[in-house]
Design a protein around this motif. Sequence first.
Motif, PDB file in Angstrom:
ATOM      1  N   LEU A 529       0.780  -1.469   0.111  1.00 30.52           N
ATOM      2  CA  LEU A 529       0.129  -0.075   0.169  1.00 30.52           C
ATOM      3  C   LEU A 529       0.875   1.194  -0.065  1.00 30.52           C
ATOM      4  CD1 LEU A 529      -2.682  -1.056   2.446  1.00 30.52           C
ATOM      5  CD2 LEU A 529      -2.547  -1.452   0.200  1.00 30.52           C
ATOM      6  N   THR A 530       2.277   1.029   0.256  1.00 28.69           N
ATOM      7  CA  THR A 530       3.219   2.188   0.255  1.00 28.69           C
ATOM      8  C   THR A 530       4.289   2.047  -0.777  1.00 28.69           C
ATOM      9  OG1 THR A 530       4.488   1.193   1.878  1.00 28.69           O
ATOM     10  CG2 THR A 530       2.674   2.600   2.682  1.00 28.69           C
ATOM     11  N   TYR A 531       3.691   1.620  -1.901  1.00 27.82           N
ATOM     12  CA  TYR A 531       4.723   0.919  -3.014  1.00 27.82           C
ATOM     13  C   TYR A 531       5.279   2.168  -3.748  1.00 27.82           C
ATOM     14  CZ  TYR A 531       5.990  -1.715  -7.217  1.00 27.82           C
ATOM     15  OH  TYR A 531       6.503  -2.098  -8.226  1.00 27.82           O
ATOM     16  N   MET A 532       6.526   2.137  -3.976  1.00 26.93           N
ATOM     17  CA  MET A 532       7.318   3.031  -4.781  1.00 26.93           C
ATOM     18  C   MET A 532       8.366   2.218  -5.451  1.00 26.93           C
ATOM     19  SD  MET A 532      10.185   4.819  -4.766  1.00 26.93           S
ATOM     20  CE  MET A 532      10.583   6.164  -6.131  1.00 26.93           C
ATOM     21  N   ALA A 533       8.487   2.516  -6.965  1.00 27.28           N
ATOM     22  CA  ALA A 533       9.564   1.807  -7.465  1.00 27.28           C
ATOM     23  C   ALA A 533      10.070   2.717  -8.496  1.00 27.28           C
ATOM     24  CB  ALA A 533       9.056   0.480  -8.162  1.00 27.28           C
ATOM     25  N   VAL A 534      11.236   2.564  -9.086  1.00 23.37           N
ATOM     26  CA  VAL A 534      11.787   3.275 -10.350  1.00 23.37           C
ATOM     27  C   VAL A 534      12.133   2.069 -11.343  1.00 23.37           C
ATOM     28  CG1 VAL A 534      12.685   5.212  -9.077  1.00 23.37           C
ATOM     29  CG2 VAL A 534      14.153   3.151  -9.373  1.00 23.37           C
ATOM     30  N   TYR A 535      11.857   2.391 -12.669  1.00 27.79           N
ATOM     31  CA  TYR A 535      11.876   1.357 -13.700  1.00 27.79           C
ATOM     32  C   TYR A 535      13.200   1.639 -14.694  1.00 27.79           C
ATOM     33  CZ  TYR A 535       7.179   0.895 -12.083  1.00 27.79           C
ATOM     34  OH  TYR A 535       6.015   0.772 -11.334  1.00 27.79           O
ATOM     35  N   ARG A 536      13.640   0.537 -15.034  1.00 29.90           N
ATOM     36  CA  ARG A 536      14.816   0.545 -16.062  1.00 29.90           C
ATOM     37  C   ARG A 536      14.562  -0.725 -16.978  1.00 29.90           C
ATOM     38  NH1 ARG A 536      17.411  -3.913 -13.785  1.00 29.90           N
ATOM     39  NH2 ARG A 536      17.324  -4.185 -11.298  1.00 29.90           N
ATOM     40  N   ASP A 542      13.866  -5.876 -23.626  1.00 28.85           N
ATOM     41  CA  ASP A 542      12.579  -6.124 -24.104  1.00 28.85           C
ATOM     42  C   ASP A 542      11.327  -5.747 -23.000  1.00 28.85           C
ATOM     43  OD1 ASP A 542      13.192  -8.169 -22.319  1.00 28.85           O
ATOM     44  OD2 ASP A 542      12.671  -9.700 -24.108  1.00 28.85           O
ATOM     45  N   GLY A 543      11.622  -5.250 -21.957  1.00 30.56           N
ATOM     46  CA  GLY A 543      11.022  -5.048 -20.987  1.00 30.56           C
ATOM     47  C   GLY A 543      11.448  -4.028 -19.715  1.00 30.56           C
ATOM     48  N   LEU A 544      10.607  -4.026 -18.650  1.00 26.54           N
ATOM     49  CA  LEU A 544      11.146  -3.142 -17.594  1.00 26.54           C
ATOM     50  C   LEU A 544      11.495  -3.879 -16.299  1.00 26.54           C
ATOM     51  CD1 LEU A 544       8.447  -0.060 -17.746  1.00 26.54           C
ATOM     52  CD2 LEU A 544      10.762  -0.172 -18.536  1.00 26.54           C
ATOM     53  N   GLU A 545      12.198  -3.806 -15.503  1.00 30.64           N
ATOM     54  CA  GLU A 545      12.534  -3.988 -14.360  1.00 30.64           C
ATOM     55  C   GLU A 545      12.454  -2.921 -13.375  1.00 30.64           C
ATOM     56  OE1 GLU A 545      16.093  -5.968 -13.967  1.00 30.64           O
ATOM     57  OE2 GLU A 545      15.569  -7.833 -15.242  1.00 30.64           O
ATOM     58  N   ALA A 546      12.124  -3.408 -11.877  1.00 29.11           N
ATOM     59  CA  ALA A 546      11.675  -2.365 -10.864  1.00 29.11           C
ATOM     60  C   ALA A 546      12.758  -2.409  -9.890  1.00 29.11           C
ATOM     61  CB  ALA A 546      10.207  -2.550 -10.412  1.00 29.11           C
ATOM     62  N   ASP A 547      13.330  -1.374  -9.520  1.00 25.55           N
ATOM     63  CA  ASP A 547      13.902  -1.048  -8.042  1.00 25.55           C
ATOM     64  C   ASP A 547      13.204  -0.490  -7.083  1.00 25.55           C
ATOM     65  OD1 ASP A 547      16.579  -2.183  -9.029  1.00 25.55           O
ATOM     66  OD2 ASP A 547      16.799  -0.430 -10.095  1.00 25.55           O
ATOM     67  N   HIS A 548      13.130  -1.196  -6.055  1.00 25.42           N
ATOM     68  CA  HIS A 548      11.968  -0.664  -5.165  1.00 25.42           C
ATOM     69  C   HIS A 548      12.554   0.032  -3.968  1.00 25.42           C
ATOM     70  CE1 HIS A 548      10.340  -4.237  -7.005  1.00 25.42           C
ATOM     71  NE2 HIS A 548       9.070  -3.703  -6.934  1.00 25.42           N
ATOM     72  N   LEU A 549      11.910   1.077  -3.539  1.00 24.20           N
ATOM     73  CA  LEU A 549      12.455   1.865  -2.519  1.00 24.20           C
ATOM     74  C   LEU A 549      12.793   1.115  -1.089  1.00 24.20           C
ATOM     75  CD1 LEU A 549      13.216   4.857  -1.727  1.00 24.20           C
ATOM     76  CD2 LEU A 549      10.927   5.322  -0.927  1.00 24.20           C
ATOM     77  N   SER A 550      11.791   0.180  -0.972  1.00 30.27           N
ATOM     78  CA  SER A 550      12.006  -0.706   0.246  1.00 30.27           C
ATOM     79  C   SER A 550      12.111  -2.376  -0.690  1.00 30.27           C
ATOM     80  CB  SER A 550      11.173  -0.743   1.145  1.00 30.27           C
ATOM     81  OG  SER A 550      10.991  -2.049   1.998  1.00 30.27           O
ATOM     82  N   ARG A 551      12.912  -3.061  -0.235  1.00 30.12           N
ATOM     83  CA  ARG A 551      12.914  -4.395  -0.934  1.00 30.12           C
ATOM     84  C   ARG A 551      11.600  -5.159  -0.447  1.00 30.12           C
ATOM     85  NH1 ARG A 551      18.237  -4.144   1.012  1.00 30.12           N
ATOM     86  NH2 ARG A 551      19.874  -3.931  -0.718  1.00 30.12           N
ATOM     87  N   LEU A 552      11.033  -4.967   0.406  1.00 31.98           N
ATOM     88  CA  LEU A 552       9.631  -5.566   0.935  1.00 31.98           C
ATOM     89  C   LEU A 552       8.709  -5.114  -0.318  1.00 31.98           C
ATOM     90  CD1 LEU A 552       9.649  -4.955   4.636  1.00 31.98           C
ATOM     91  CD2 LEU A 552      10.263  -6.796   3.643  1.00 31.98           C
ATOM     92  N   MET A 553       8.719  -4.285  -0.981  1.00 32.74           N
ATOM     93  CA  MET A 553       7.579  -3.954  -1.857  1.00 32.74           C
ATOM     94  C   MET A 553       7.660  -4.807  -2.985  1.00 32.74           C
ATOM     95  SD  MET A 553       8.278   0.323  -1.514  1.00 32.74           S
ATOM     96  CE  MET A 553       7.857   1.233  -0.330  1.00 32.74           C
ATOM     97  N   ALA A 554       8.715  -5.436  -3.273  1.00 31.77           N
ATOM     98  CA  ALA A 554       8.989  -6.356  -4.300  1.00 31.77           C
ATOM     99  C   ALA A 554       7.814  -7.297  -4.349  1.00 31.77           C
ATOM    100  CB  ALA A 554      10.405  -6.765  -4.625  1.00 31.77           C
ATOM    101  N   GLU A 555       7.378  -7.786  -3.188  1.00 35.71           N
ATOM    102  CA  GLU A 555       6.626  -9.008  -2.970  1.00 35.71           C
ATOM    103  C   GLU A 555       5.110  -8.540  -3.684  1.00 35.71           C
ATOM    104  OE1 GLU A 555       6.428 -10.128   0.975  1.00 35.71           O
ATOM    105  OE2 GLU A 555       8.653 -10.240   1.173  1.00 35.71           O
ATOM    106  N   SER A 556       4.722  -7.336  -3.892  1.00 39.84           N
ATOM    107  CA  SER A 556       3.553  -6.997  -4.478  1.00 39.84           C
ATOM    108  C   SER A 556       3.464  -6.993  -5.927  1.00 39.84           C
ATOM    109  CB  SER A 556       2.965  -5.897  -3.636  1.00 39.84           C
ATOM    110  OG  SER A 556       3.678  -4.767  -4.042  1.00 39.84           O
ATOM    111  N   ASP A 557       4.702  -7.292  -6.633  1.00 45.07           N
ATOM    112  CA  ASP A 557       4.719  -7.158  -7.909  1.00 45.07           C
ATOM    113  C   ASP A 557       3.999  -8.696  -8.360  1.00 45.07           C
ATOM    114  OD1 ASP A 557       5.643  -4.730  -8.384  1.00 45.07           O
ATOM    115  OD2 ASP A 557       7.714  -5.454  -8.496  1.00 45.07           O
TER     116      ASP A 557
END
Length: 584
Positions: A529-536, A542-557
């Motif tokens: 619910l407090t998700y934040m990511a930057v993309y590269r 051929d697609g995007l990957e996310a770097d999350h402000l907190s590593r815990l956020m990756a579980e909601s992808d």
Amino acid sequence: MQFADSRWLAKMVAAGACATVLSAAATAQDAPTADPATLKAQWERYTADAVANPVELAPMRVTEQATAADGATLRLVSLHPGVNRWHLVERVAPEGRAQSWHLENADAATWTLSLTKGDDPALLISGRGEASQCRPWAGETSELATAAGSGLPYAPVCGGKLFLRNKVAGSRTNREAVSDFLRKNVVFGDKLVNLIKGAFFEDAFLETAALGDGSGDNGDVVAALGQARLDRRPNMRTAMGLPVTGAPDGMEAGSWYAVEGQEGIFASVMQPGLIAQEILAERNGANWLDGVERNADVYLAAFDLGRFEIGYELGTDHPGLEWSSRPSRRGAEWNMAGPDGFSRADPLVRNGMLNPALLPRVAGAIAGGFKRDHGAFRFGDYAGFNRGHHYGFISNGVTFSRLIENLSTLYITTDGEIGMKLWQEADNEMIPRLAFARQNGVPLVQRDPETGASVPGDRVTSWGGGNWSGSAEAQLRTLRAGACLREAGGRQFLIYAYFSSVTPSAMARTFQAYDCDHAMLLDMNSPELTYMAVYRQNAAGDGLEADHLSRLMAESDPWAGGVRVPRFVTFSDNRDFIYLLRKE
């Protein structure tokens, strides 16, 4: 008075000013315009006590109509020519059967739409010195019928220059699914969810980094952002997920570091207990910090808005358009489906995902804010007027929930101005030129008009009066997220902050330490619910990957094809989100 006064627009129309504003936005893209009398009537409808659907909350819309040789009526509604993103096509057959399709412009900076006349009406798509005609409704199996059956959130039509927005199911995590099930199916479900929050969420995501001696090497600190006002600047080894440059031995608390491979994006870490005592000791509207939140890690990301555009998209489900259960309703309000008169977006489509044509420019995404049920006041004075102050939101020039005075508001105009402020009735004059807006509660900090200092909002210490939520026992400390705007060194920054376990007072003190102009709460209680990511771009390109402000956020992808794919930008989500695009 709850909604905007129409007198100001009447004066503008009388002077020809409103038509000039719209024409200026439309002429640059050779788009159709509405006459002053139509604009005045549409604004008066906008300010009505209740309307039938969100199309009526698009006061700058332009409608074109044509009749085909078979007697069918075709209408093209350009919902905001100054935004030039959303269009509604309607076809009414001679026998009265009506169909509508919500289209999105694949390239709003290039293509404009209009409707040709004559016996065989068509969409005229103009731009780049060329024009083409498209009749996606025509044929035994029309292009629109094929697109609607594709199952895609965005299905291309008219040579890929337009997308049909389709209704899809937004992804959600198990925790979200369980919470929704309890609220909808269990007696006193909302109280049970609050009990779970109190028992399990408070401090469940608390992060406390080990503090080392400062090394003197601050890395690539952004000169304009400077440093937060802290009494100590130890190095912190945290679980922050953004890769930064210049911090091999940990990040110095309160300093800013460039995010690797992301021009214009910076990161910082701190703990509220490090904030300068001169801030913490002030008796100006924030409580003393407790021993837990003093040591709770805070991760921040800053975006240089000279390099980015901001947009806002609704989730497939949240925030809803119905009434919140929190405020009491009165009289005729019980006959209204929602505080604006409707509870569904129809005929518009919410699909919880970024327009795929924008993917090459997307830099980051942030979970938007509270659900509708939590986005209104149950206690205090704000629960008693303005229909409980339901938080408002605007996407692509269409108001889905009207902006209400007294609430913190992030807004973006059609000409790219980005602001965050306490919304007042006079600010409704901006609505005709707003592209996006999201309200979420009351200010965490504001500028003192006399001293110019960043100070806590006047409701930071009021649990009910500020609608801060938390546990059922009014325990305010939990995982929270917030955002602020800051002008520094002639630049404007959007700063997003993730607080692993804090009260609103600790949030306010943190935003003060970072010298924010205005700060607002976003959402709380869990990392998704407090998700934040930057993309590269991924390694294959051929697609995007996310770097999350907190590593815990990756579980909601969500998972797709055996790999995690970023929320919001490659998969429809049930939550709303704020996105950042690199300027062209």
